[in-house]
Design a protein around this motif. Structure first.
Motif, mmCIF file in Angstrom:
data_model
loop_
_atom_site.group_PDB
_atom_site.id
_atom_site.type_symbol
_atom_site.label_atom_id
_atom_site.label_comp_id
_atom_site.label_asym_id
_atom_site.label_seq_id
_atom_site.Cartn_x
_atom_site.Cartn_y
_atom_site.Cartn_z
ATOM 1 N N LEU A 146 0.825 -1.208 0.000
ATOM 2 C CA LEU A 146 0.000 0.000 0.000
ATOM 3 C C LEU A 146 0.858 1.257 0.000
ATOM 4 C CD1 LEU A 146 -2.968 0.899 0.096
ATOM 5 C CD2 LEU A 146 -2.763 1.007 2.587
ATOM 6 N N ALA A 147 1.984 1.182 0.725
ATOM 7 C CA ALA A 147 2.869 2.353 0.797
ATOM 8 C C ALA A 147 3.635 2.563 -0.506
ATOM 9 C CB ALA A 147 3.865 2.180 1.948
ATOM 10 N N ILE A 148 3.686 1.533 -1.350
ATOM 11 C CA ILE A 148 4.418 1.638 -2.614
ATOM 12 C C ILE A 148 3.515 2.128 -3.743
ATOM 13 C CG2 ILE A 148 6.025 0.402 -4.150
ATOM 14 C CD1 ILE A 148 6.887 0.587 -1.256
ATOM 15 N N VAL A 149 2.208 2.220 -3.466
ATOM 16 C CA VAL A 149 1.258 2.677 -4.494
ATOM 17 C C VAL A 149 1.661 4.018 -5.100
ATOM 18 C CG1 VAL A 149 -1.106 3.506 -4.846
ATOM 19 C CG2 VAL A 149 -0.712 1.313 -3.716
ATOM 20 N N PRO A 150 2.062 5.027 -4.295
ATOM 21 C CA PRO A 150 2.474 6.305 -4.910
ATOM 22 C C PRO A 150 3.658 6.146 -5.859
ATOM 23 C CG PRO A 150 2.069 6.590 -2.563
ATOM 24 C CD PRO A 150 2.053 5.118 -2.809
ATOM 25 N N PHE A 151 4.603 5.259 -5.512
ATOM 26 C CA PHE A 151 5.743 5.023 -6.392
ATOM 27 C C PHE A 151 5.279 4.367 -7.686
ATOM 28 C CE2 PHE A 151 7.575 5.357 -2.213
ATOM 29 C CZ PHE A 151 8.758 6.046 -2.418
ATOM 30 N N ILE A 156 2.345 4.614 -9.102
ATOM 31 C CA ILE A 156 1.663 5.639 -9.906
ATOM 32 C C ILE A 156 2.681 6.543 -10.593
ATOM 33 C CG2 ILE A 156 0.157 7.653 -9.785
ATOM 34 C CD1 ILE A 156 -1.306 6.286 -7.474
ATOM 35 N N HIS A 157 3.726 6.909 -9.845
ATOM 36 C CA HIS A 157 4.745 7.805 -10.395
ATOM 37 C C HIS A 157 5.466 7.172 -11.593
ATOM 38 C CE1 HIS A 157 8.102 10.595 -10.633
ATOM 39 N NE2 HIS A 157 8.941 9.581 -10.470
ATOM 40 N N TYR A 158 5.879 5.919 -11.430
ATOM 41 C CA TYR A 158 6.692 5.281 -12.470
ATOM 42 C C TYR A 158 5.874 4.803 -13.663
ATOM 43 C CZ TYR A 158 10.836 5.377 -9.526
ATOM 44 O OH TYR A 158 11.895 5.796 -8.772
#
Length: 206
Positions: A16-21, A23-25
């Motif tokens: 869940l904490a990697i979701v922003p990464f 989305i970014h990549y």
């Protein structure tokens, strides 16, 4: 059935904490490219966990490292990861932005940096090795590998729902979830370290 390894791995990997990464990549990816990235990163995470479970102890033997020492070192690494999570940062020790950008150019985004080190870094590997040593039967080892599959499915689910999750939780919500997982991980890290210290210094267990 002992669910502690699963809880620990979920806290460390914390997709869940990697979701922003994610989305970014993958912001400029097509739907098919994003789907392929999800599949590869999830499968790669499973491979890393399975390899650590099946081969980790043999690697320790090769380097003549005792499991007790590895537990203390791994516990310290978990504690460091938990402190980073309590500051609302991803669980693993991450590279800086420039290094992550270079890695994304050199290798597939799905494997580097999404899987390694964002999802399955040193803390994940060391944790799996520690629990693999405690697996005395084929069933227990199979269960540990099965937990790897659960982690992979959780990763695929979080990444598949990345956009709705990001909109629903917002940055604040994701930060709160990361801090809660960090608190759980800190407690588990202390337990792993204490177990290793008692093996190294039996007098502590008296």
């Amino acid at each position: 059935m002992d669910f502690k390894p699963l809880v620990t791995l979920l806290a460390i990997v914390n997709p869940l904490a990697i979701v922003p990464f994610f989305i970014h990549y993958t912001q400029d990816f097509t739907r098919e490219q994003r789907r392929r990235t999800i599949w590869i990163s999830s499968f790669s995470t499973f491979v890393v966990i399975t390899t650590s479970a099946l081969m980790g102890l043999h690697i320790l033997d090769f380097f003549s490292i005792s499991l007790a020492s590895f537990q203390v070192g791994g516990g310290m690494l978990l504690l460091t990861s938990s402190l980073a999570m309590l500051n609302a940062q991803p669980a693993e020790a991450k590279s800086n932005e420039e290094e992550m950008h270079d890695a994304s150019v050199r290798a597939s985004i799905a494997v580097v940096p999404l899987t390694i080190p964002l999802l399955a870094g040193p803390a994940t590997m060391s944790t799996v090795v520690i629990y693999a040593e405690k697996a005395k039967t084929f069933w227990q080892m199979s269960t540990l590998v099965g937990y790897g599959l659960v982690i992979a499915l959780a990763t695929a689910l979080c990444f598949s729902l990345a956009q709705p999750i990001a909109r629903g939780l917002g940055k604040t919500g994701i930060n709160v979830m990361t801090r809660l997982m960090g608190l759980i991980l800190a407690a588990l890290a202390v337990e792993v370290m204490s177990d290793g210290l008692i093996k190294l210094f039996p007098i502590l267990g008296r």
